[in-house]
Design a protein around this motif. Structure first.
Motif, PDB file in Angstrom:
ATOM      1  N   ASN A  23      47.079  37.218  45.297  1.00 52.32           N
ATOM      2  CA  ASN A  23      45.858  37.429  44.211  1.00 52.32           C
ATOM      3  C   ASN A  23      46.199  38.314  43.474  1.00 52.32           C
ATOM      4  OD1 ASN A  23      43.373  35.948  45.404  1.00 52.32           O
ATOM      5  ND2 ASN A  23      44.240  36.760  47.221  1.00 52.32           N
ATOM      6  N   TRP A  24      47.007  39.365  43.730  1.00 55.51           N
ATOM      7  CA  TRP A  24      47.191  40.347  42.666  1.00 55.51           C
ATOM      8  C   TRP A  24      48.083  39.842  41.590  1.00 55.51           C
ATOM      9  CZ3 TRP A  24      48.259  44.479  46.952  1.00 55.51           C
ATOM     10  CH2 TRP A  24      47.017  44.967  47.443  1.00 55.51           C
ATOM     11  N   LEU A  25      49.127  38.968  41.835  1.00 56.75           N
ATOM     12  CA  LEU A  25      49.981  38.289  40.969  1.00 56.75           C
ATOM     13  C   LEU A  25      48.854  37.541  40.039  1.00 56.75           C
ATOM     14  CD1 LEU A  25      53.185  37.649  42.643  1.00 56.75           C
ATOM     15  CD2 LEU A  25      52.773  39.328  40.792  1.00 56.75           C
ATOM     16  N   PHE A  26      48.137  36.716  40.528  1.00 56.91           N
ATOM     17  CA  PHE A  26      47.209  35.898  39.841  1.00 56.91           C
ATOM     18  C   PHE A  26      46.366  36.758  38.907  1.00 56.91           C
ATOM     19  CE2 PHE A  26      46.884  31.973  43.029  1.00 56.91           C
ATOM     20  CZ  PHE A  26      48.216  31.795  42.761  1.00 56.91           C
ATOM     21  N   GLY A  27      45.694  37.903  39.479  1.00 59.89           N
ATOM     22  CA  GLY A  27      44.906  38.854  38.679  1.00 59.89           C
ATOM     23  C   GLY A  27      45.680  39.271  37.549  1.00 59.89           C
ATOM     24  N   LEU A  28      47.008  39.825  37.833  1.00 56.52           N
ATOM     25  CA  LEU A  28      47.934  40.377  36.728  1.00 56.52           C
ATOM     26  C   LEU A  28      48.017  39.223  35.456  1.00 56.52           C
ATOM     27  CD1 LEU A  28      49.485  42.713  35.767  1.00 56.52           C
ATOM     28  CD2 LEU A  28      51.145  41.717  37.246  1.00 56.52           C
ATOM     29  N   ALA A  29      48.357  37.960  35.978  1.00 55.75           N
ATOM     30  CA  ALA A  29      48.422  37.013  34.879  1.00 55.75           C
ATOM     31  C   ALA A  29      47.187  36.642  34.130  1.00 55.75           C
ATOM     32  CB  ALA A  29      48.715  35.430  35.751  1.00 55.75           C
ATOM     33  N   PHE A  30      45.799  36.609  34.941  1.00 55.20           N
ATOM     34  CA  PHE A  30      44.812  36.594  34.092  1.00 55.20           C
ATOM     35  C   PHE A  30      44.433  37.594  33.249  1.00 55.20           C
ATOM     36  CE2 PHE A  30      44.032  32.988  36.728  1.00 55.20           C
ATOM     37  CZ  PHE A  30      42.979  32.421  36.331  1.00 55.20           C
ATOM     38  N   LEU A  31      44.637  38.826  33.630  1.00 55.15           N
ATOM     39  CA  LEU A  31      44.695  39.975  32.547  1.00 55.15           C
ATOM     40  C   LEU A  31      45.886  40.141  31.492  1.00 55.15           C
ATOM     41  CD1 LEU A  31      43.400  42.636  32.155  1.00 55.15           C
ATOM     42  CD2 LEU A  31      45.168  43.804  33.392  1.00 55.15           C
ATOM     43  N   LEU A  91      39.382  40.373  38.064  1.00 59.07           N
ATOM     44  CA  LEU A  91      38.500  41.325  39.073  1.00 59.07           C
ATOM     45  C   LEU A  91      38.605  40.876  40.571  1.00 59.07           C
ATOM     46  CD1 LEU A  91      35.904  43.141  36.918  1.00 59.07           C
ATOM     47  CD2 LEU A  91      37.981  44.057  37.810  1.00 59.07           C
ATOM     48  N   PHE A  92      38.207  39.322  40.459  1.00 57.27           N
ATOM     49  CA  PHE A  92      37.921  38.704  41.531  1.00 57.27           C
ATOM     50  C   PHE A  92      39.211  38.639  42.399  1.00 57.27           C
ATOM     51  CE2 PHE A  92      38.447  34.684  43.990  1.00 57.27           C
ATOM     52  CZ  PHE A  92      37.501  34.658  44.977  1.00 57.27           C
TER      53      PHE A  92
END
Length: 178
Positions: free
Chosen positions: A83-91, A126-127
């Motif tokens: 989830n954090w890697l996905f969040g980082l990619a989206f950011l 954020l999700f």
């Protein structure tokens, strides 16, 4: 069909855990199940998404560490790391490339102002970050069995609620002719 295929490894993990009460065994089965899922996807479509490859890599590395070291913490941390890697990619997509990831994924089927695409992308960022922390809260405050149940039902349920909320938000910003 794709949704079932995407969730098949975690369903298999869940079924093995429920039948054996052994998270190490369930993890040992998860690794080849995820690899088989990717092989089938490649065979059917001749492409695999980057997010799927990241997930496979983490299942192999963290699942392998779980099995080899007999330590469930590695597999329990995997959802947070993913989830954090996905969040980082989206950011990161706000700063790299011409469009945020969410617009790249959904832009062919929706026409929205750039501001709405950016807001939607931040919401997904954020999700993913929050889901990573929720996973760790469950890992460290609840039983192993509660975490396994949360991994399948809780994360799926929270994702569906988020997608529904996103749909309501998008409906307010859709052009009238779509």
């Amino acid at each position: 069909m794709k949704l079932l295929l995407d969730f098949l490894p975690i369903i298999i993990f869940f079924a093995v855990y429920k039948s054996t009460d052994d998270i190490i065994m369930a993890t040992a089965v998860l690794i080849p199940a995820t690899a088989a899922q990717m092989a089938y996807t490649w065979w059917r479509t001749h492409k695999i998404e980057t997010m799927q490859l990241v997930t496979l890599g983490l299942v192999i590395v963290l699942g392998g560490a779980t099995v080899m070291l007999q330590d469930k913490m590695f597999i329990q941390w995997k959802p947070s790391v993913v989830n954090w890697l996905f969040g980082l990619a989206f950011l990161g997509s706000h700063f790299i490339g011409s469009k945020p990831i969410v617009q790249r994924l959904m832009g062919s089927s929706l026409t929205l102002p750039d501001l709405i695409w950016r807001r939607l992308n931040i919401a997904w960022t954020l999700f993913f970050v929050v889901m990573g922390f929720i996973n760790l809260a469950v890992v460290y405050t609840m039983s192993e069995e509660a975490w396994v149940n949360f991994k399948l039902f809780g994360m799926l349920g929270l994702t569906l609620v988020f997608i529904l909320a996103q749909g309501l938000y998008l409906s307010r910003h859709m052009p009238k002719d779509e």
